[in-house]
Design a protein around this motif. Structure first.
Motif, short mmCIF file in Angstrom:
data_model
loop_
_atom_site.label_atom_id
_atom_site.label_comp_id
_atom_site.label_asym_id
_atom_site.label_seq_id
_atom_site.Cartn_x
_atom_site.Cartn_y
_atom_site.Cartn_z
N TRP A 131 -4.87 15.66 26.31
CA TRP A 131 -4.72 14.67 25.25
C TRP A 131 -3.60 15.03 24.29
N PHE A 132 -3.45 16.33 23.95
CA PHE A 132 -2.41 16.75 23.01
C PHE A 132 -1.03 16.32 23.53
N LYS A 133 -0.81 16.50 24.83
CA LYS A 133 0.50 16.11 25.39
C LYS A 133 0.69 14.60 25.35
N LEU A 134 -0.36 13.88 25.81
CA LEU A 134 -0.27 12.41 25.82
C LEU A 134 0.00 11.90 24.40
N TYR A 135 -0.72 12.49 23.44
CA TYR A 135 -0.58 12.06 22.04
C TYR A 135 0.85 12.31 21.54
N VAL A 136 1.32 13.54 21.70
CA VAL A 136 2.64 13.88 21.15
C VAL A 136 3.75 13.11 21.88
N ASP A 137 3.58 12.89 23.16
CA ASP A 137 4.60 12.13 23.91
C ASP A 137 4.67 10.66 23.45
N HIS A 138 3.54 10.12 22.99
CA HIS A 138 3.51 8.68 22.75
C HIS A 138 3.25 8.24 21.32
N VAL A 139 2.90 9.18 20.42
CA VAL A 139 2.52 8.72 19.07
C VAL A 139 3.76 8.20 18.32
N GLN A 140 3.54 7.11 17.60
CA GLN A 140 4.61 6.54 16.80
C GLN A 140 4.57 7.16 15.40
N GLN A 141 5.62 6.93 14.66
CA GLN A 141 5.70 7.53 13.33
C GLN A 141 4.77 6.82 12.33
N ALA A 142 4.60 7.47 11.19
CA ALA A 142 3.62 6.99 10.20
C ALA A 142 3.90 5.56 9.74
N HIS A 143 5.17 5.21 9.59
CA HIS A 143 5.48 3.87 9.05
C HIS A 143 5.10 2.76 10.04
N LEU A 144 4.78 3.15 11.28
CA LEU A 144 4.32 2.17 12.28
C LEU A 144 2.82 2.27 12.52
N GLY A 145 2.14 3.12 11.77
CA GLY A 145 0.68 3.22 11.90
C GLY A 145 0.19 4.36 12.77
N ALA A 146 1.13 5.16 13.30
CA ALA A 146 0.78 6.35 14.10
C ALA A 146 -0.14 6.01 15.28
N ASP A 147 0.02 4.81 15.82
CA ASP A 147 -0.68 4.47 17.06
C ASP A 147 0.16 4.96 18.24
N LEU A 148 -0.43 5.07 19.41
CA LEU A 148 0.39 5.38 20.59
C LEU A 148 1.20 4.14 20.95
N ASP A 149 2.44 4.35 21.39
CA ASP A 149 3.26 3.19 21.75
C ASP A 149 2.64 2.41 22.92
N ILE A 150 1.89 3.10 23.78
CA ILE A 150 1.29 2.41 24.94
C ILE A 150 0.00 1.67 24.58
N LEU A 151 -0.43 1.77 23.33
CA LEU A 151 -1.68 1.10 22.94
C LEU A 151 -1.45 -0.11 22.04
N VAL A 152 -0.24 -0.27 21.53
CA VAL A 152 0.03 -1.41 20.66
C VAL A 152 -0.24 -2.70 21.43
N GLY A 153 -0.85 -3.68 20.75
CA GLY A 153 -1.21 -4.93 21.41
C GLY A 153 -2.57 -4.80 22.08
N GLY A 154 -2.85 -5.70 23.01
CA GLY A 154 -4.16 -5.67 23.66
C GLY A 154 -4.08 -6.14 25.09
N SER A 155 -5.17 -5.91 25.82
CA SER A 155 -5.23 -6.37 27.21
C SER A 155 -6.27 -7.47 27.37
N GLY A 156 -6.86 -7.92 26.25
CA GLY A 156 -7.79 -9.04 26.31
C GLY A 156 -9.14 -8.67 26.87
#
Ligand code: FES
Length: 574
Positions: A541-566
């Motif tokens: 998880w640490f690798k996945l998180y650091v590879d994909h986490v966005q910066q604070a001004h974007l909410g620090a979500d993972l870039d691959i999680l933004v949006g939804g799959s319904g």
């Protein structure tokens, strides 16, 4: 052919079938004693539970879930409780925030993969609220929130003491020689004496208030104490209402609109809410598809007053807030600032919900004409030290530090801070600016709540209680001080914060929204050429998180999680 009988509800793709698949889906659930008629097409309500003994703030959630179930049954639904990853703020290392996005994935996939038509989110401790809202937003079925409620007020030697806030105050007193270690230990059982989450206006209370202001919970959600019978009544009513929401096809996106987020930002100012709400609301908005930016916090909220006289900025605690009228009373005071048409989970508008809200104690909830603090919302600073922004809560800072220029005292990481902060020879005075690096989303990793750095004992002994502090970290919502947080981009991502050296002059001008490092561009370019990124995690998880986490001004979500799959039903499991 194995054809679903009825697909009007998601759950019928599981339970409404003939053949072996219907058998599999129903029969195994029936091992818990459920009669046949519960599978007849009535709404199946998932109760998403973050109960854990390692998350003491949510320790009463199994009991709370039973009351939700009562309500679901009463309204003709079929409740099925399920656990998701729980996040205990006080136990998880390196920081609970590292796991917010992981828990949100658990929530999202648990809802989508199961026969669930509507979901009740049981939320309490800081990160459990955003994690559940983020996950549910990415699915977007009918969703209702229920917070666990704050603990009763802490009392120690004749005085009220608040979660977190009292710890920071007393630990500085111990370090400054004003309190003994024995007294400090004695306060432990006096501060936290009932079930529930932190009872200051920290992040948990802030997020419970955000849930109510967003319209995702029934009115009154934020402040009812965890042990008050009315919290359990609220749970039962929540259970009843989610069944109706399924019948009405009231998906979460019907409530989580841009107007709802704007209302929440304004309410955050009026309650003196935590800076953590900035990151969490940005992340939730990203999941549900509402356009929200860091700058919106400043535009919409910074000029608004704080009405609530609650710790950490003020005197009272959440229990007092509830008796004074709770969040509906605050929202009524600032009604002219709100979008009163915004719809909420009870099917009524915010305006309808707060129309008759009384304010029983104007010392706790100040009237708009005599606010507790003027211009109390979150300010967003920018400049060459934070090109993508940084935040400060001016109402929690000493006013004389809101416009200040001083020499940087730099700590390269949290270990460096801990190793040197008590050193009597540390070259620091009240005009210095403490700078902490390596505490952002990638750097810590997880963006720890260490931005409210402890002050050096030699300053504490002189009675100095606040100096300017700047970092890429977050701050506990129960903390206070002239603390600039969430500097973006962070130092571990090569942001300018990484280039600050001891003795550099830094200018903070909150009224002008400026954060400036007084070092020439040429010198900064030289330092940048010599800068090396910190080593990155290599697995899990640490690798996945650091590879994909966005910066604070974007909410620090993972870039691959933004949006939804319904909420689409995926292919069969057998
Ligand atoms: Fe759980 Fe504060 S530690 S809410």
């Amino acid at each position: 052919m194995d054809v679903p009988k009825k697909r009007t509800r998601r759950s019928q793709a599981w339970f409404g079938r003939d053949g072996k698949d219907g058998f599999l889906h129903r029969s195994w659930i029936k091992n818990q004693g459920y009669p046949d008629d519960l599978f007849d097409g009535r709404p199946v309500i998932g109760i998403c539970n973050t109960w854990s003994e390692l998350t003491p703030c949510n320790g009463h959630f199994r009991e709370l879930a039973e009351f939700v179930k009562r309500g679901v049954y009463e309204a003709g639904g079929f409740p099925l409780e399920f656990p998701v990853m729980s996040l205990g703020e006080t136990q998880l290392r390196p920081t609970a925030m590292l796991f917010r996005n992981l828990a949100s994935m658990d929530v999202e996939e648990s809802i989508r993969a199961n026969p669930i038509d509507g979901v009740v989110l049981l939320m309490g401790c800081d990160k459990t609220t955003p994690a559940l809202l983020m996950g549910a937003s990415s699915v977007n079925i009918p969703t209702i929130g229920l917070s666990g409620g704050p603990m009763l007020s802490g009392h120690f030697r004749g005085k009220q003491i608040g979660s977190g806030t009292g710890v920071w105050q007393m630990s500085e007193d111990v370090r400054g020689g004003k309190m003994t270690q024995e007294e400090f230990t004695a306060a432990e059982s006096c501060m936290h004496r009932s079930k529930g989450h932190c009872m200051t206006m920290g992040t948990a209370s802030t997020m419970a208030s955000m849930v109510e202001a967003l319209g995702v919970a029934l009115p009154g959600n934020a402040a009812i104490p965890a042990v008050d019978a009315r919290r359990y009544r609220q749970a039962q009513l929540t259970g009843r209402r989610i069944v109706e929401m399924v019948e009405e096809e009231m998906n979460l996106s019907k409530v989580l609109t841009r107007a709802a987020f704007e209302n929440a930002i304004k309410v955050n100012a009026a309650i003196g809410g935590s800076t953590n709400a900035v990151i969490h609301l940005l992340a939730i908005a990203g999941r549900i598809g509402v356009k929200l930016e860091l700058g919106d916090w400043d535009k919409l909220g910074s000029e608004l007053p704080c009405l609530l006289n609650l710790q950490p900025s003020g005197k009272f605690l959440m229990e007092d807030f509830y008796y004074a009228g709770g969040l509906p009373a605050v929202m009524k005071e600032i009604a002219r600032e709100l979008d009163l048409e915004a719809i909420t989970v009870n099917g009524k508008s915010i305006g309808d919900n707060i129309a008759d809200a009384p304010n029983w104690n104007r010392e706790v909830i100040k009237p708009l004409a005599e606010p507790f603090r003027d211009r109390a919302g979150i300010a967003v600073l920018r400049g060459n030290l934070a090109p993508d922004g940084a935040v400060i809560k001016p109402s929690a800072a000493s006013p004389h530090l809101l416009r200040h220029k001083g020499k940087a005292v730099v700590f390269e990481n949290i270990e460096d801070l801990h190793a040197r902060i008590d050193d009597e020879n540390l070259d620091i005075d009240e005009n210095s600016i403490m700078v902490l690096k390596g505490c952002g989303p990638k750097g810590y990793p997880g963006m720890a709540e260490v931005g409210n750095m402890p002050l050096p004992p030699k300053l504490l002994r002189r009675g100095i209680r606040d100096i300017l502090r700047i970092s890429d970290a977050r701050m506990s919502g129960t903390a206070y001080g002239a603390v600039v947080l969430h500097v973006s981009p962070e130092s571990a991502a090569g942001g300018p914060l990484a280039l600050v050296k001891n003795g550099d002059l830094i200018e903070v001008d909150v009224p002008a929204r400026r954060l400036h490092l007084d070092v020439s561009d040429a010198e900064l370019a030289k330092r940048r050429a010599a800068w090396k990124p910190p080593p990155a995690p290599q697995r899990g998880w640490f690798k996945l998180y650091v590879d994909h986490v966005q910066q604070a001004h974007l909410g620090a979500d993972l870039d691959i999680l933004v949006g939804g799959s319904g909420a689409g039903v995926s292919r069969d499991s057998h």
